[in-house]
Design an enzyme around this catalytic site. Structure first.
Site, mmCIF file in Angstrom:
data_model
loop_
_atom_site.group_PDB
_atom_site.id
_atom_site.type_symbol
_atom_site.label_atom_id
_atom_site.label_comp_id
_atom_site.label_asym_id
_atom_site.label_seq_id
_atom_site.Cartn_x
_atom_site.Cartn_y
_atom_site.Cartn_z
ATOM 1 N N ASP A 132 -6.560 -8.053 -4.712
ATOM 2 C CA ASP A 132 -5.401 -7.447 -4.062
ATOM 3 C C ASP A 132 -4.485 -6.695 -5.022
ATOM 4 O OD1 ASP A 132 -4.274 -9.500 -5.480
ATOM 5 O OD2 ASP A 132 -3.519 -10.610 -3.753
ATOM 6 N N HIS A 135 -4.496 -10.384 -8.089
ATOM 7 C CA HIS A 135 -5.443 -11.489 -8.189
ATOM 8 C C HIS A 135 -6.879 -10.978 -8.167
ATOM 9 C CE1 HIS A 135 -1.733 -12.881 -6.114
ATOM 10 N NE2 HIS A 135 -1.786 -13.783 -7.074
ATOM 11 N N SER A 183 -0.194 -18.434 -9.056
ATOM 12 C CA SER A 183 -1.126 -17.994 -8.017
ATOM 13 C C SER A 183 -2.570 -17.947 -8.477
ATOM 14 C CB SER A 183 -0.713 -16.616 -7.489
ATOM 15 O OG SER A 183 -0.671 -15.669 -8.542
#
Length: 360
Positions: free
Chosen positions: A323, A326, A38
């Site tokens: 978040d 990240h 991610s």
């Protein structure tokens, strides 16, 4: 002993590969090929969730607002409020943003000659079947680094022609040699396939991520808090252990392939600068998430960023964490600059090529 979240216990590997041409004056780069998770995914998981062959088990949070609000003004599948490190590197090289491999029918083939991204949010270094044998189940995706390498091989011809549960920290740490060995095998194979310049980032300071700070909240100050950062000591020690072993493996591979350039991206110490002195770099908060739920770290397991009930800060540029896992676009920009001009990449990337200077 506390247990690590199963998804992150797999120690996700991220690799950026820069393809260069021999005709370039000062060895400039003409293409970016990316493998990872991610931190680098520019939309693959979103497209996979729409593909019946790789149907995901949960809603893709990065596919809804406020993800993407800062730069793209819409969700793109990037797990941040805007651009990622790979986006800033592409901009600095004068290349287009690297498109995701999945959903490639919607992108012209010309773009893929200038780069392609195989990274998938939640991807692991080890194969999912091996992890399940160890009792580790990844609800986000069954894509591994090996899957991404297979995709790369399938595309080579076209490029050339035109979490629930947990594990004790001792068990997770015992898996590091296996993970590093697998990473080394993949790097070795990619080099044998023709890669000339690779960036292999180390692990993040996991103990500073708000999601982990919330998950492992403790009253044991001696074993828990770093007084200078508020980060979790034992988790950061785990990250450092992984990174030391990774660097040893990269040094071995560099000796094995002297014609290639293998760059270690020191994500750990690059981000640690922000955790040690957030105000110095213009951040008002380093260990509190911009987007999420309630609690001291604005992270709530029942409220994820993207949910209608989630809280979103007014100015993401003043936060390091987007978040809870990240980073924000601003923090990713700092990391990219650290890779380009140092001191957190060995060798510095700007020693290999001339980069554009960007201010936005």
């Amino acid at each position: 002993m506390a247990a690590l979240n199963a998804t992150f216990a797999c120690i996700v590997f991220l690799l950026l590969l820069f393809s260069s041409t021999n005709n370039c004056e000062a060895k400039c780069f003409k293409s970016i090929i990316s493998f990872g998770d991610s931190l680098t995914d520019t939309g693959n998981l979103i497209h996979l969730s729409e593909n019946s062959n790789y149907k995901q088990q949960q809603i893709v949070q990065c596919g809804s607002l406020p993800y993407g609000e800062t730069f793209f003004h819409r969700p793109t599948g990037r797990c941040s409020d805007g651009r990622l490190v790979i986006d800033f590197l592409a901009e600095s090289l004068g290349l287009p943003l690297v498109p995701p491999y999945i959903g490639r029918k919607n992108v012209g083939s010309r773009n893929f000659r200038e780069g392609v991204n195989f990274a998938v949010a939640g991807a692991t270094a080890l194969n999912h079947s091996l992890l399940e044998e160890l009792g580790i189940y990844n609800p986000q995706t069954n894509v591994s680094l090996g899957t991404q390498l297979r995709w790369f091989k399938e595309m080579l011809s076209s490029l050339c022609q035109s979490s629930s549960g947990g594990m004790p920290i001792q068990m997770v740490q015992s898996m590091v040699p296996l993970v590093i060995n697998n990473i080394g095998q993949i790097i070795n194979e990619v080099i044998e396939l023709g890669a000339e310049t690779l960036i292999v980032p180390g692990n993040l300071p996991l103990g500073c991520l708000p999601a982990y700070l919330d998950r492992f909240m403790s009253t044991n100050k001696n074993d828990y808090y770093d007084p200078n950062t508020g980060c979790i000591n034992w988790l950061n020690e785990f990250s450092e252990y992984h990174n030391v072993m990774l660097q040893v493996e990269l040094n071995r591979l560099q000796q094995l392939h002297p014609h290639a350039t293998i760059i270690y991206g020191d994500y750990y110490n690059a981000l640690m600068q922000l955790y040690l002195s957030p105000q110095k770099y213009g951040f008002k908060s380093a260990i509190v998430a911009c987007c999420g739920g309630k609690g001291p770290y604005q992270v709530d397991i029942s409220t994820q960023c993207g949910d209608s009930s989630a809280n979103v800060c007014d100015d993401p540029s003043t936060f390091v964490s987007w978040d809870g896992i990240h980073s924000t676009e601003t923090a990713y920009k700092w990391m990219a600059q650290s890779l380009i001009s140092g001191p957190f990449a060995i060798p510095h990337i700007n020693e290999l090529c001339t980069f554009k200077v960007y201010t936005t």
